[in-house]
Write a protein that holds these residues in place. Structure first.
Motif, PDB file in Angstrom:
ATOM      1  N   LYS A   1       0.826  -1.206   0.000  1.00  0.00           N
ATOM      2  CA  LYS A   1       0.000   0.000   0.000  1.00  0.00           C
ATOM      3  C   LYS A   1       0.863   1.260   0.000  1.00  0.00           C
ATOM      4  CE  LYS A   1      -4.123  -2.038   2.066  1.00  0.00           C
ATOM      5  NZ  LYS A   1      -5.061  -2.055   3.218  1.00  0.00           N
ATOM      6  N   ALA A   2       2.015   1.172   0.673  1.00  0.00           N
ATOM      7  CA  ALA A   2       2.928   2.322   0.679  1.00  0.00           C
ATOM      8  C   ALA A   2       3.577   2.515  -0.696  1.00  0.00           C
ATOM      9  CB  ALA A   2       4.004   2.103   1.739  1.00  0.00           C
ATOM     10  N   HIS A   3       3.720   1.427  -1.427  1.00  0.00           N
ATOM     11  CA  HIS A   3       4.323   1.484  -2.766  1.00  0.00           C
ATOM     12  C   HIS A   3       3.395   2.161  -3.777  1.00  0.00           C
ATOM     13  CE1 HIS A   3       6.613   0.009  -6.275  1.00  0.00           C
ATOM     14  NE2 HIS A   3       5.431  -0.208  -6.813  1.00  0.00           N
ATOM     15  N   HIS A   4       2.097   2.051  -3.543  1.00  0.00           N
ATOM     16  CA  HIS A   4       1.128   2.559  -4.513  1.00  0.00           C
ATOM     17  C   HIS A   4       1.188   4.080  -4.651  1.00  0.00           C
ATOM     18  CE1 HIS A   4      -3.139   3.793  -5.600  1.00  0.00           C
ATOM     19  NE2 HIS A   4      -2.709   3.136  -6.664  1.00  0.00           N
ATOM     20  N   ASP A   5       1.200   4.529  -5.884  1.00  0.00           N
ATOM     21  CA  ASP A   5       1.193   5.958  -6.201  1.00  0.00           C
ATOM     22  C   ASP A   5       0.059   6.195  -7.195  1.00  0.00           C
ATOM     23  OD1 ASP A   5       1.552   8.559  -7.006  1.00  0.00           O
ATOM     24  OD2 ASP A   5       3.724   8.401  -7.251  1.00  0.00           O
ATOM     25  N   LYS A   6      -1.035   6.745  -6.704  1.00  0.00           N
ATOM     26  CA  LYS A   6      -2.225   6.933  -7.534  1.00  0.00           C
ATOM     27  C   LYS A   6      -1.940   7.827  -8.735  1.00  0.00           C
ATOM     28  CE  LYS A   6      -7.120   8.132  -7.246  1.00  0.00           C
ATOM     29  NZ  LYS A   6      -8.225   8.592  -6.356  1.00  0.00           N
ATOM     30  N   LYS A   7      -1.085   8.810  -8.575  1.00  0.00           N
ATOM     31  CA  LYS A   7      -0.778   9.704  -9.680  1.00  0.00           C
ATOM     32  C   LYS A   7      -0.048   8.972 -10.808  1.00  0.00           C
ATOM     33  CE  LYS A   7      -0.488  13.899  -6.852  1.00  0.00           C
ATOM     34  NZ  LYS A   7       0.404  15.005  -6.394  1.00  0.00           N
ATOM     35  N   GLU A   8       0.701   7.958 -10.442  1.00  0.00           N
ATOM     36  CA  GLU A   8       1.497   7.239 -11.436  1.00  0.00           C
ATOM     37  C   GLU A   8       0.711   6.120 -12.117  1.00  0.00           C
ATOM     38  OE1 GLU A   8       5.644   4.592 -11.737  1.00  0.00           O
ATOM     39  OE2 GLU A   8       4.867   5.250  -9.797  1.00  0.00           O
ATOM     40  N   THR A   9      -0.028   5.355 -11.342  1.00  0.00           N
ATOM     41  CA  THR A   9      -0.670   4.155 -11.904  1.00  0.00           C
ATOM     42  C   THR A   9      -2.174   4.089 -11.646  1.00  0.00           C
ATOM     43  OG1 THR A   9      -0.096   2.927  -9.890  1.00  0.00           O
ATOM     44  CG2 THR A   9       1.442   2.765 -11.757  1.00  0.00           C
ATOM     45  N   SER A  10      -2.775   5.200 -11.182  1.00  0.00           N
ATOM     46  CA  SER A  10      -4.213   5.231 -10.894  1.00  0.00           C
ATOM     47  C   SER A  10      -4.549   4.160  -9.852  1.00  0.00           C
ATOM     48  CB  SER A  10      -5.018   5.030 -12.182  1.00  0.00           C
ATOM     49  OG  SER A  10      -6.392   5.202 -11.937  1.00  0.00           O
ATOM     50  N   GLN A  11      -5.490   3.279 -10.138  1.00  0.00           N
ATOM     51  CA  GLN A  11      -5.879   2.265  -9.159  1.00  0.00           C
ATOM     52  C   GLN A  11      -4.967   1.030  -9.183  1.00  0.00           C
ATOM     53  OE1 GLN A  11      -8.214   2.715  -6.780  1.00  0.00           O
ATOM     54  NE2 GLN A  11      -8.224   4.789  -7.645  1.00  0.00           N
ATOM     55  N   ARG A  12      -4.162   0.926 -10.209  1.00  0.00           N
ATOM     56  CA  ARG A  12      -3.219  -0.202 -10.286  1.00  0.00           C
ATOM     57  C   ARG A  12      -2.094  -0.008  -9.273  1.00  0.00           C
ATOM     58  NH1 ARG A  12      -2.303  -2.963 -15.739  1.00  0.00           N
ATOM     59  NH2 ARG A  12      -0.223  -3.131 -14.849  1.00  0.00           N
ATOM     60  N   LEU A  13      -1.619  -1.130  -8.737  1.00  0.00           N
ATOM     61  CA  LEU A  13      -0.491  -1.062  -7.815  1.00  0.00           C
ATOM     62  C   LEU A  13       0.824  -0.853  -8.563  1.00  0.00           C
ATOM     63  CD1 LEU A  13      -1.114  -3.850  -5.129  1.00  0.00           C
ATOM     64  CD2 LEU A  13      -1.019  -1.389  -4.769  1.00  0.00           C
ATOM     65  N   PHE A  14       0.909  -1.448  -9.759  1.00  0.00           N
ATOM     66  CA  PHE A  14       2.183  -1.462 -10.470  1.00  0.00           C
ATOM     67  C   PHE A  14       2.031  -1.025 -11.930  1.00  0.00           C
ATOM     68  CE2 PHE A  14       2.050  -5.311  -7.661  1.00  0.00           C
ATOM     69  CZ  PHE A  14       2.799  -4.780  -6.613  1.00  0.00           C
ATOM     70  N   ALA A  15       3.119  -0.536 -12.490  1.00  0.00           N
ATOM     71  CA  ALA A  15       3.219  -0.330 -13.933  1.00  0.00           C
ATOM     72  C   ALA A  15       3.816  -1.605 -14.532  1.00  0.00           C
ATOM     73  CB  ALA A  15       4.118   0.866 -14.235  1.00  0.00           C
ATOM     74  N   TYR A  16       3.769  -1.741 -15.837  1.00  0.00           N
ATOM     75  CA  TYR A  16       4.299  -2.941 -16.484  1.00  0.00           C
ATOM     76  C   TYR A  16       5.812  -3.007 -16.312  1.00  0.00           C
ATOM     77  CZ  TYR A  16      -0.317  -3.348 -18.551  1.00  0.00           C
ATOM     78  OH  TYR A  16      -1.671  -3.475 -18.722  1.00  0.00           O
ATOM     79  N   ALA A  17       6.304  -4.214 -16.028  1.00  0.00           N
ATOM     80  CA  ALA A  17       7.728  -4.331 -15.695  1.00  0.00           C
ATOM     81  C   ALA A  17       8.357  -5.631 -16.190  1.00  0.00           C
ATOM     82  CB  ALA A  17       7.899  -4.213 -14.172  1.00  0.00           C
ATOM     83  N   TYR A  18       7.757  -6.271 -17.151  1.00  0.00           N
ATOM     84  CA  TYR A  18       8.277  -7.557 -17.634  1.00  0.00           C
ATOM     85  C   TYR A  18       9.699  -7.414 -18.172  1.00  0.00           C
ATOM     86  CZ  TYR A  18       8.493 -11.977 -20.211  1.00  0.00           C
ATOM     87  OH  TYR A  18       8.873 -13.210 -20.682  1.00  0.00           O
TER      88      TYR A  18
END
Length: 335
Positions: A239-256
């Motif tokens: 929850k601390a990792h989540h940044d709403k400005k960066e990824t909205s409701q998603r916890l993560f951006a794509y990182a494959y």
């Protein structure tokens, strides 16, 4: 139809359904009996479809595939991808007339595919797709004939060893992921290692899926929602990792891609197709080596049946331990 005098009576030689229909030959003592039988045959053909010649199904295989997608495949999670694969296979086989598509047609096709370097596993998948198409069309009443691929056996695939990372490798990998340019990579990997999730399941998590020290996975391969518990501190970290400005409701951006780079930096060599999946294998392997229950592992991984989970059973600390005590060498030592 014909009634002819024979040495032992009157012979009825009749094909009442016409060319392609069933043929009947029977001898009677009198001509009257022969004529009566001939008339009865004619009546049966007119009233019973089973006596009539088999009707051709002149539709092409592609038309059946289109019908399958329209009536069933379009509602499947991977339906569009399967539909695309089916169309390519159909084209490669020359789009045969439906009732001329036989087990021999597909057997020839798969032999060609193998010669072109396609793996047996991929050919088996195409076989399964086509067989499922005919099964579903039969259930829908669109295909009346037997499934042409019902009796064809798939190639037996040799089970491959499933790689997993040691604790030292996991620690080293996480360190290399943490210093990468994509801050999400290490957290996605931790979710996979903590829960056995597939990379895509972890990567697509939203904030609402993490609560009450649990992670809820939706959009899974099986289509079923599953919930796996996690440590409370890990929940806080996510929850601390989540940044709403960066990824909205998603916890993560794509990182494959970032994960692949991290694996390379850590100097870990993996078999083809085992890149992110090694995290799921590592979770399952360490779970069993730690004495975990195979049924709990099945639920955590979301396997539809226990057979798939049993691939990890040999890693249990008590696996086949009776062999150590009950073999003849041990018996000789104790004498």
């Amino acid at each position: 139809m014909a009634i002819n005098k024979a040495n032992n009576g009157w012979l009825v030689d009749s094909q009442p359904g016409g060319r392609g229909g069933k043929r009947f030959r029977k001898t009677f003592k009198t001509q009257a009996e022969a004529k009566a039988y001939e008339a009865w045959l004619t009546t049966q053909v007119n009233q019973n479809e089973k006596w009539q010649p088999e009707k051709r199904d002149t539709r092409k295989l592609r038309e059946l595939i289109d019908l399958w997608y329209s009536h069933h495949g379009s509602g499947l999670k991977a339906g569009a991808n399967t539909y695309s694969r089916l169309k390519l296979a159909c084209e490669a086989m020359g789009n045969p007339v439906a009732d001329r598509f036989t087990v021999g047609t597909f057997a020839t096709y798969r032999t060609t595919r193998l010669a072109a370097g396609i793996t047996p596993n991929s050919v088996n998948r195409e076989h399964a797709y086509l067989r499922a198409v005919f099964n579903e069309l039969r259930r829908l009443g669109i295909w009346k004939k037997p499934n042409p691929l019902a009796e064809l056996r798939q190639f037996k695939i040799e089970e491959k060893e499933r790689e997993y990372l040691t604790l030292e490798q996991i620690s080293d990998l996480l360190e290399h992921l943490a210093v990468g340019s994509n801050r999400h990579t290490v957290m996605i990997a931790k979710v996979c290692l903590a829960t056995g999730a597939r990379w895509s399941e972890a990567e697509n998590l939203e904030l609402k899926h993490v609560r009450n020290a649990q992670i809820q996975f939706v959009g899974t391969k099986s289509g079923r929602i599953r919930t796996v518990p996690i440590e409370k501190q890990f929940e806080k970290d996510l929850k601390a990792h989540h940044d709403k400005k960066e990824t909205s409701q998603r916890l993560f951006a794509y990182a494959y891609s970032a994960f692949r780079d991290g694996v390379d930096r850590a100097g870990i060599t993996l078999a083809d197709g085992q890149l992110t999946h090694v995290l799921r294998h590592s979770f399952a392997s360490h779970f069993m080596m730690g004495g975990g229950n195979i049924l709990v592992l099945q639920r955590a991984l979301g396997h539809a049946n226990l057979t798939m989970t049993m691939r990890y059973a040999h890693l249990a600390p008590d696996h086949l331990q009776e062999v150590v005590k009950l073999n003849p060498i041990s018996a000789l030592t104790l004498r």
